[in-house]
Design a protein around this motif. Structure first.
Motif, PDB file in Angstrom:
ATOM      1  N   LEU A  27       0.812  -1.219   0.000  1.00 21.35           N
ATOM      2  CA  LEU A  27       0.000   0.000   0.000  1.00 21.35           C
ATOM      3  C   LEU A  27       0.845   1.268   0.000  1.00 21.35           C
ATOM      4  N   LEU A  28       2.112   1.186   0.452  1.00 16.28           N
ATOM      5  CA  LEU A  28       2.971   2.363   0.536  1.00 16.28           C
ATOM      6  C   LEU A  28       3.853   2.563  -0.683  1.00 16.28           C
ATOM      7  N   PHE A  68      -4.504   6.581   7.694  1.00 14.05           N
ATOM      8  CA  PHE A  68      -5.647   5.789   7.254  1.00 14.05           C
ATOM      9  C   PHE A  68      -5.260   4.386   6.786  1.00 14.05           C
ATOM     10  N   ILE A  69      -4.007   4.125   6.516  1.00 16.30           N
ATOM     11  CA  ILE A  69      -3.616   2.916   5.792  1.00 16.30           C
ATOM     12  C   ILE A  69      -3.930   1.645   6.569  1.00 16.30           C
ATOM     13  N   VAL A  76      -6.518  -5.278   6.421  1.00 13.98           N
ATOM     14  CA  VAL A  76      -7.350  -5.895   7.457  1.00 13.98           C
ATOM     15  C   VAL A  76      -7.706  -7.329   7.100  1.00 13.98           C
ATOM     16  N   SER A  77      -7.934  -7.625   5.800  1.00 15.18           N
ATOM     17  CA  SER A  77      -8.266  -9.001   5.406  1.00 15.18           C
ATOM     18  C   SER A  77      -7.123  -9.953   5.703  1.00 15.18           C
ATOM     19  N   CYS A  78      -5.874  -9.490   5.497  1.00 16.77           N
ATOM     20  CA  CYS A  78      -4.721 -10.337   5.831  1.00 16.77           C
ATOM     21  C   CYS A  78      -4.595 -10.511   7.338  1.00 16.77           C
ATOM     22  N   TRP A 190      -6.057   4.740  -5.667  1.00 14.75           N
ATOM     23  CA  TRP A 190      -5.235   3.667  -5.091  1.00 14.75           C
ATOM     24  C   TRP A 190      -5.926   3.038  -3.874  1.00 14.75           C
ATOM     25  N   TRP A 191      -6.474   3.879  -2.989  1.00 12.42           N
ATOM     26  CA  TRP A 191      -7.183   3.394  -1.785  1.00 12.42           C
ATOM     27  C   TRP A 191      -8.408   2.580  -2.168  1.00 12.42           C
ATOM     28  N   THR A 192      -9.220   3.082  -3.090  1.00 14.38           N
ATOM     29  CA  THR A 192     -10.452   2.396  -3.473  1.00 14.38           C
ATOM     30  C   THR A 192     -10.158   1.039  -4.085  1.00 14.38           C
TER      31      THR A 192
END
Length: 404
Positions: A27-28, A68-69, A76-78, A190-192
């Motif tokens: 994500l980063l 927010f990440i 969260v799923s992981c 990217w977030w969506t």
């Protein structure tokens, strides 16, 4: 009660080798790389003109993104998949604490959806994740307007060359200001993307958990099936009872019982009729007794009046005798001794006659009084005996009626 062996199949399905830190790194990557390019452009190591205020605004948006990440569904799923051991333990306790036995089957009175909702309520803040996709482009647009405000000249030059220079500076500032909006919009996209990707993974894991634990929970279909089965069994029992009720032997017994009750009711009615007649007779006897008592009272009153009359007559005789004696004394004072003997003889005769008359009157009064007392006593005794007999009969009839 469920044990850990009951969840072996579930553990093999949701067990994963993903690492939450690698998801954070993913994500980063691009956002951090873009921010590094902006810094290099500001330092002149990259062919990109960036003003200082744009670097600060892009850095501010990047910091917000870092906050927010950890609420992104991809991360969260992981994290949810790596906590399968804790999930299995809590799921076992949840099922064992809500067991419900219906018939011969024991299951948990709840649902896997409720358990998953409670278990994942503390993994992330859904409020942050829902507004993140809208916060980033909004901050980008805000940063663009702030950059334009900082790069806006005052247009106070009097010459055309100076004015052209100020316009060129404005256009250059506006160009760098749009980098802030571009960065914010990119972060939103990217977030969506990773939010939707992570939600699909999370929903797949939840579906796997529900499929492998649906045999542990009561469902609407299971309850309806048991209800239908129970209704069928009850209907069969009612059918057997109806067959027994409609059998010939039972109907004969019912008819016989009804006939016995009808006969018993007729006996009760007949005895009630007899009791009513006896009560009517007793009432008539009571009326006769009352009439006799009135007659006796009238006779007593008449005898008392006769007695008073005789008493008054006796008083008159006594007064008359006294008067005669007084006259006699007066006369004796004037008579001679020769006539005294004859007078005395007459007086004695008169006294004897009066005594006999008084004895006769007393004897008659006593005789009538004795006869009246005897008649009244006999009549009263007979009436009381009749009343006692009738009362005893009424009590016996009432006892028989009560026993019936």
């Amino acid at each position: 009660m469920l044990t850990n062996e009951d969840f072996i199949d579930l553990n093999t399905k949701i067990k994963t080798s993903c690492k939450p830190t690698s998801r954070i790194f993913t994500l980063l990557t691009i956002p951090s790389a873009l921010f590094a390019i902006v810094i290099l452009g500001y330092l002149g190591h990259f062919p990109l003109k960036v003003e200082m205020h744009s670097v600060i605004l892009i850095g501010f948006i990047y910091i917000i993104y870092l906050f927010f990440i950890r609420h992104n569904a991809y991360y969260v799923s992981c994290k949810f998949r790596t906590s399968y051991e804790t999930l299995t333990l809590y799921l076992k306790d949840y099922i064992n604490n809500n067991l419900l036995t219906i018939g011969n089957t024991t299951k948990a009175n709840g649902s896997a959806d409720d358990f998953i909702k409670d278990f994942t309520s503390n993994i992330r803040n859904t409020n942050f994740s829902s507004i993140a996709s809208g916060v980033f482009p909004t901050l980008g647009i805000l940063g663009t307007f702030i950059s334009i405000a900082f790069s806006m000249p005052d247009f106070s030059s009097g010459t055309s060359s100076a004015l052209e220079k100020e316009i060129s500076l404005l256009l250059g500032g506006v160009g760098t200001a749009f980098y802030v909006s571009i960065y914010g919009i990119f972060l939103s996209i990217w977030w969506t993307f990773f939010e939707k990707f992570g939600m699909s993974r999370f929903e797949h894991d939840c579906f796997t958990i529900k499929e492998h634990t649906k045999s542990f929970f009561w469902t609407k279909i299971d309850i309806e099936s048991l209800h239908i089965k129970s209704n069928i069994e009850n209907f069969a029992k009612m059918t057997n009872i109806f067959e027994q009720l409609t059998s010939k032997n039972l109907l004969d017994n019912v008819n016989e019982s009804i006939q016995q009750r009808a006969n018993l009711l007729e006996d009760i009615v007949e005895k009630e009729l007899k009791l009513s007649l006896q009560i009517s007779e007793n009432i008539n006897h009571g009326k006769k007794l009352s009439s006799m008592l009135e007659t006796i009272n009238s006779n007593i009153q008449t005898n008392i009046e006769n007695f008073n009359e005789e008493k008054e007559l006796h008083s008159q005789y006594t007064k008359l005798l006294n008067d005669n004696i007084q006259e006699l004394n007066e006369t004796l004072q004037h008579i001679s001794s020769d006539n005294l003997e004859s007078i005395y003889t007459n007086i004695i005769k008169s006294i004897e006659t009066m005594k006999n008359e008084m004895d006769r009157i007393g004897w008659r009064f006593n005789k009538e009084l004795d006869e009246y007392d005897t008649k009244f006593s006999n009549k009263l005794k007979n009436s009381l005996e009749s009343i006692d007999e009738e009362t005893a009969k009424i009590i016996e009839d009432l006892k028989e009626f009560k026993q019936l």
